[in-house]
Design a protein around this motif. Structure first.
Motif, mmCIF file in Angstrom:
data_model
loop_
_atom_site.group_PDB
_atom_site.id
_atom_site.type_symbol
_atom_site.label_atom_id
_atom_site.label_comp_id
_atom_site.label_asym_id
_atom_site.label_seq_id
_atom_site.Cartn_x
_atom_site.Cartn_y
_atom_site.Cartn_z
ATOM 1 N N GLY A 1 0.826 -1.200 0.000
ATOM 2 C CA GLY A 1 0.000 0.000 0.000
ATOM 3 C C GLY A 1 0.865 1.257 0.000
ATOM 4 O O GLY A 1 2.066 1.191 0.258
ATOM 5 N N LEU A 2 0.244 2.370 -0.316
ATOM 6 C CA LEU A 2 0.958 3.639 -0.400
ATOM 7 C C LEU A 2 0.421 4.619 0.636
ATOM 8 O O LEU A 2 -0.761 4.598 0.980
ATOM 9 C CB LEU A 2 0.798 4.253 -1.797
ATOM 10 N N ARG A 3 1.305 5.474 1.099
ATOM 11 C CA ARG A 3 0.896 6.567 1.984
ATOM 12 C C ARG A 3 0.172 7.617 1.125
ATOM 13 O O ARG A 3 0.334 7.642 -0.095
ATOM 14 C CB ARG A 3 2.119 7.183 2.651
ATOM 15 N N PRO A 4 -0.599 8.489 1.743
ATOM 16 C CA PRO A 4 -1.333 9.512 0.970
ATOM 17 C C PRO A 4 -0.432 10.367 0.072
ATOM 18 O O PRO A 4 -0.786 10.662 -1.073
ATOM 19 C CB PRO A 4 -2.001 10.366 2.050
ATOM 20 N N GLU A 5 0.757 10.738 0.565
ATOM 21 C CA GLU A 5 1.646 11.563 -0.262
ATOM 22 C C GLU A 5 2.195 10.766 -1.454
ATOM 23 O O GLU A 5 2.453 11.319 -2.518
ATOM 24 C CB GLU A 5 2.774 12.204 0.552
ATOM 25 N N GLU A 6 2.356 9.457 -1.273
ATOM 26 C CA GLU A 6 2.812 8.619 -2.388
ATOM 27 C C GLU A 6 1.711 8.445 -3.426
ATOM 28 O O GLU A 6 1.981 8.416 -4.626
ATOM 29 C CB GLU A 6 3.283 7.252 -1.880
ATOM 30 N N LEU A 7 0.467 8.335 -2.968
ATOM 31 C CA LEU A 7 -0.661 8.259 -3.906
ATOM 32 C C LEU A 7 -0.750 9.535 -4.743
ATOM 33 O O LEU A 7 -0.986 9.483 -5.950
ATOM 34 C CB LEU A 7 -1.979 8.044 -3.146
ATOM 35 N N GLU A 8 -0.533 10.665 -4.086
ATOM 36 C CA GLU A 8 -0.546 11.950 -4.791
ATOM 37 C C GLU A 8 0.605 12.021 -5.798
ATOM 38 O O GLU A 8 0.417 12.454 -6.941
ATOM 39 C CB GLU A 8 -0.441 13.091 -3.784
ATOM 40 N N GLU A 9 1.793 11.575 -5.381
ATOM 41 C CA GLU A 9 2.948 11.555 -6.288
ATOM 42 C C GLU A 9 2.668 10.652 -7.492
ATOM 43 O O GLU A 9 2.956 11.007 -8.630
ATOM 44 C CB GLU A 9 4.199 11.061 -5.558
ATOM 45 N N GLN A 10 2.076 9.481 -7.228
ATOM 46 C CA GLN A 10 1.771 8.536 -8.303
ATOM 47 C C GLN A 10 0.826 9.170 -9.326
ATOM 48 O O GLN A 10 1.040 9.066 -10.530
ATOM 49 C CB GLN A 10 1.143 7.269 -7.715
ATOM 50 N N GLN A 11 -0.189 9.859 -8.840
ATOM 51 C CA GLN A 11 -1.147 10.500 -9.736
ATOM 52 C C GLN A 11 -0.472 11.605 -10.559
ATOM 53 O O GLN A 11 -0.703 11.713 -11.763
ATOM 54 C CB GLN A 11 -2.327 11.078 -8.930
ATOM 55 N N MET A 12 0.380 12.400 -9.923
ATOM 56 C CA MET A 12 1.078 13.476 -10.642
ATOM 57 C C MET A 12 2.014 12.896 -11.702
ATOM 58 O O MET A 12 2.095 13.411 -12.813
ATOM 59 C CB MET A 12 1.856 14.355 -9.661
ATOM 60 N N LEU A 13 2.734 11.818 -11.358
ATOM 61 C CA LEU A 13 3.648 11.188 -12.313
ATOM 62 C C LEU A 13 2.893 10.620 -13.506
ATOM 63 O O LEU A 13 3.335 10.733 -14.647
ATOM 64 C CB LEU A 13 4.458 10.083 -11.629
ATOM 65 N N ARG A 14 1.751 10.019 -13.245
ATOM 66 C CA ARG A 14 0.934 9.463 -14.338
ATOM 67 C C ARG A 14 0.455 10.575 -15.266
ATOM 68 O O ARG A 14 0.463 10.413 -16.485
ATOM 69 C CB ARG A 14 -0.250 8.681 -13.776
ATOM 70 N N GLN A 15 0.029 11.693 -14.686
ATOM 71 C CA GLN A 15 -0.415 12.819 -15.505
ATOM 72 C C GLN A 15 0.731 13.363 -16.351
ATOM 73 O O GLN A 15 0.557 13.670 -17.527
ATOM 74 C CB GLN A 15 -1.014 13.923 -14.628
ATOM 75 N N GLU A 16 1.905 13.482 -15.746
ATOM 76 C CA GLU A 16 3.084 13.962 -16.479
ATOM 77 C C GLU A 16 3.433 13.010 -17.623
ATOM 78 O O GLU A 16 3.723 13.432 -18.737
ATOM 79 C CB GLU A 16 4.269 14.104 -15.521
ATOM 80 N N TYR A 17 3.371 11.708 -17.336
ATOM 81 C CA TYR A 17 3.647 10.700 -18.368
ATOM 82 C C TYR A 17 2.675 10.850 -19.537
ATOM 83 O O TYR A 17 3.075 10.844 -20.699
ATOM 84 C CB TYR A 17 3.546 9.290 -17.774
ATOM 85 N N LEU A 18 1.391 10.986 -19.219
ATOM 86 C CA LEU A 18 0.377 11.115 -20.273
ATOM 87 C C LEU A 18 0.578 12.381 -21.109
ATOM 88 O O LEU A 18 0.403 12.356 -22.327
ATOM 89 C CB LEU A 18 -1.027 11.093 -19.677
ATOM 90 N N GLU A 19 0.951 13.482 -20.473
ATOM 91 C CA GLU A 19 1.206 14.719 -21.210
ATOM 92 C C GLU A 19 2.361 14.541 -22.187
ATOM 93 O O GLU A 19 2.285 14.957 -23.342
ATOM 94 C CB GLU A 19 1.520 15.867 -20.244
ATOM 95 N N ILE A 20 3.442 13.913 -21.718
ATOM 96 C CA ILE A 20 4.603 13.676 -22.584
ATOM 97 C C ILE A 20 4.226 12.725 -23.717
ATOM 98 O O ILE A 20 4.552 12.962 -24.882
ATOM 99 C CB ILE A 20 5.786 13.120 -21.767
ATOM 100 N N PHE A 21 3.521 11.643 -23.378
ATOM 101 C CA PHE A 21 3.125 10.651 -24.378
ATOM 102 C C PHE A 21 2.246 11.287 -25.454
ATOM 103 O O PHE A 21 2.479 11.109 -26.646
ATOM 104 C CB PHE A 21 2.380 9.490 -23.705
ATOM 105 N N ARG A 22 1.250 12.045 -25.022
ATOM 106 C CA ARG A 22 0.342 12.683 -25.986
ATOM 107 C C ARG A 22 1.091 13.687 -26.866
ATOM 108 O O ARG A 22 0.835 13.774 -28.064
ATOM 109 C CB ARG A 22 -0.803 13.373 -25.258
ATOM 110 N N GLY A 23 1.995 14.451 -26.263
ATOM 111 C CA GLY A 23 2.781 15.418 -27.027
ATOM 112 C C GLY A 23 3.640 14.726 -28.074
ATOM 113 O O GLY A 23 3.704 15.170 -29.228
ATOM 114 N N ASN A 24 4.300 13.641 -27.676
ATOM 115 C CA ASN A 24 5.127 12.887 -28.631
ATOM 116 C C ASN A 24 4.283 12.298 -29.753
ATOM 117 O O ASN A 24 4.675 12.317 -30.917
ATOM 118 C CB ASN A 24 5.891 11.764 -27.920
ATOM 119 N N PHE A 25 3.116 11.783 -29.405
ATOM 120 C CA PHE A 25 2.242 11.178 -30.404
ATOM 121 C C PHE A 25 1.723 12.226 -31.389
ATOM 122 O O PHE A 25 1.720 11.999 -32.603
ATOM 123 C CB PHE A 25 1.082 10.463 -29.710
#
Length: 74
Positions: free
Chosen positions: A25-49
């Motif tokens: 399981g993840l602590r609340p701050e890790e869940l927040e970090e995970q969500q931010m990282l996923r959003q950043e990944y999607l932005e980069i992926f969409r931009g590259n595509f």
């Protein structure tokens, strides 16, 4: 090349957090970090595509090249 390295680090951290979430399981701050990282990944992926599509051309049977045109969803 720097972008690829950043993307590798980003994916590595996303995977670390996903594995930790499965194991213990993840602590609340890790869940927040995970969500931010996923959003950043999607932005980069969409931009590259979008960039890849912007530089894609279709060759017709007569040999002419035509750029793809953006057609929004209806």
């Amino acid at each position: 090349m720097e972008l690829d390295f950043d993307m590798e680090k980003l994916i590595s951290r996303i995977n670390e957090l996903a594995n930790k979430k499965k194991r213990e399981g993840l602590r609340p701050e890790e869940l927040e970090e995970q969500q931010m990282l996923r959003q950043e990944y999607l932005e980069i992926f969409r931009g590259n595509f979008k960039n890849q599509l912007a530089h894609t051309k279709i060759q017709t049977p007569d040999g002419k090249l035509h750029p793809l045109k953006y057609m929004p969803m209806q």
